[in-house]
Motif scaffolding. Structure first.
Motif, mmCIF file in Angstrom:
data_model
loop_
_atom_site.group_PDB
_atom_site.id
_atom_site.type_symbol
_atom_site.label_atom_id
_atom_site.label_comp_id
_atom_site.label_asym_id
_atom_site.label_seq_id
_atom_site.Cartn_x
_atom_site.Cartn_y
_atom_site.Cartn_z
ATOM 1 N N VAL A 33 -3.607 -3.358 7.976
ATOM 2 C CA VAL A 33 -2.293 -3.942 7.711
ATOM 3 C C VAL A 33 -2.128 -4.199 6.209
ATOM 4 O O VAL A 33 -1.081 -3.918 5.622
ATOM 5 C CB VAL A 33 -2.086 -5.244 8.522
ATOM 6 N N PHE A 34 -3.170 -4.720 5.581
ATOM 7 C CA PHE A 34 -3.143 -4.980 4.145
ATOM 8 C C PHE A 34 -2.890 -3.690 3.369
ATOM 9 O O PHE A 34 -2.091 -3.660 2.437
ATOM 10 C CB PHE A 34 -4.458 -5.636 3.725
ATOM 11 N N ALA A 35 -3.556 -2.624 3.769
ATOM 12 C CA ALA A 35 -3.374 -1.329 3.112
ATOM 13 C C ALA A 35 -1.927 -0.860 3.248
ATOM 14 O O ALA A 35 -1.325 -0.381 2.280
ATOM 15 C CB ALA A 35 -4.331 -0.297 3.713
ATOM 16 N N GLU A 36 -1.360 -1.012 4.416
ATOM 17 C CA GLU A 36 0.039 -0.618 4.622
ATOM 18 C C GLU A 36 0.974 -1.450 3.746
ATOM 19 O O GLU A 36 1.917 -0.918 3.156
ATOM 20 C CB GLU A 36 0.428 -0.787 6.086
ATOM 21 N N MET A 37 0.704 -2.731 3.660
ATOM 22 C CA MET A 37 1.574 -3.623 2.880
ATOM 23 C C MET A 37 1.501 -3.336 1.382
ATOM 24 O O MET A 37 2.492 -3.483 0.665
ATOM 25 C CB MET A 37 1.211 -5.080 3.153
ATOM 26 N N THR A 38 0.329 -2.940 0.902
ATOM 27 C CA THR A 38 0.155 -2.666 -0.529
ATOM 28 C C THR A 38 0.459 -1.218 -0.882
ATOM 29 O O THR A 38 0.702 -0.912 -2.050
ATOM 30 C CB THR A 38 -1.284 -2.979 -0.983
ATOM 31 N N GLY A 39 0.407 -0.339 0.124
ATOM 32 C CA GLY A 39 0.568 1.084 -0.160
ATOM 33 C C GLY A 39 -0.701 1.711 -0.700
ATOM 34 O O GLY A 39 -0.683 2.818 -1.231
ATOM 35 N N VAL A 45 -8.998 0.293 -0.194
ATOM 36 C CA VAL A 45 -9.098 -1.161 -0.026
ATOM 37 C C VAL A 45 -10.536 -1.526 0.320
ATOM 38 O O VAL A 45 -11.102 -2.478 -0.237
ATOM 39 C CB VAL A 45 -8.128 -1.672 1.067
ATOM 40 N N GLN A 46 -11.142 -0.777 1.203
ATOM 41 C CA GLN A 46 -12.525 -1.024 1.610
ATOM 42 C C GLN A 46 -13.464 -0.937 0.401
ATOM 43 O O GLN A 46 -14.330 -1.798 0.208
ATOM 44 C CB GLN A 46 -12.918 0.004 2.673
ATOM 45 N N ARG A 47 -13.275 0.062 -0.443
ATOM 46 C CA ARG A 47 -14.130 0.219 -1.634
ATOM 47 C C ARG A 47 -13.887 -0.895 -2.653
ATOM 48 O O ARG A 47 -14.830 -1.379 -3.281
ATOM 49 C CB ARG A 47 -13.908 1.595 -2.269
ATOM 50 N N LEU A 61 -1.730 -5.523 -9.260
ATOM 51 C CA LEU A 61 -0.417 -6.162 -9.181
ATOM 52 C C LEU A 61 0.094 -6.165 -7.739
ATOM 53 O O LEU A 61 0.611 -7.179 -7.254
ATOM 54 C CB LEU A 61 0.584 -5.439 -10.081
ATOM 55 N N LEU A 62 -0.045 -5.038 -7.039
ATOM 56 C CA LEU A 62 0.384 -4.945 -5.642
ATOM 57 C C LEU A 62 -0.412 -5.898 -4.758
ATOM 58 O O LEU A 62 0.142 -6.581 -3.900
ATOM 59 C CB LEU A 62 0.238 -3.510 -5.139
ATOM 60 N N ILE A 63 -1.714 -5.933 -4.972
ATOM 61 C CA ILE A 63 -2.588 -6.798 -4.174
ATOM 62 C C ILE A 63 -2.196 -8.263 -4.374
ATOM 63 O O ILE A 63 -2.063 -9.016 -3.409
ATOM 64 C CB ILE A 63 -4.071 -6.543 -4.541
ATOM 65 N N ALA A 64 -2.028 -8.657 -5.619
ATOM 66 C CA ALA A 64 -1.652 -10.051 -5.912
ATOM 67 C C ALA A 64 -0.313 -10.393 -5.276
ATOM 68 O O ALA A 64 -0.144 -11.485 -4.722
ATOM 69 C CB ALA A 64 -1.607 -10.278 -7.424
#
Length: 77
Positions: A33-39, A45-47, A61-64
């Motif tokens: 879900v986090f990956a989808e939200m950040t693109g 994301v795992q790495r 910036l996207l993650i924050a």
């Protein structure tokens, strides 16, 4: 071409990944879900969370933004 970095940079990358994982879990988000939200790709994301990837500034910036934290809090030491 990989470059040799000082050892402390790897430790800081792991700290960043741990902080992102903690905040993501606090927000009750799965990596998917986090990956989808950040693109950002889920494997990336795992790495990042594992500390094995250097995320570009735009990804930070996207993650924050998704985690609703100032970028400074995300990368603080």
């Amino acid at each position: 071409m990989p470059r040799d970095l000082p050892d402390w940079t790897y430790e800081r990358r792991r700290e960043l990944g741990d902080r992102i994982r903690h905040l993501r879990l606090r927000a009750n988000l799965t990596q998917e879900v986090f990956a989808e939200m950040t693109g950002i790709d889920r494997r990336t994301v795992q790495r990042i969370e594992a500390g094995t990837s250097d995320p570009p500034y735009s990804s930070l910036l996207l993650i924050a933004d998704v985690l609703d934290v100032p970028l400074e809090d995300l990368v603080r030491r």
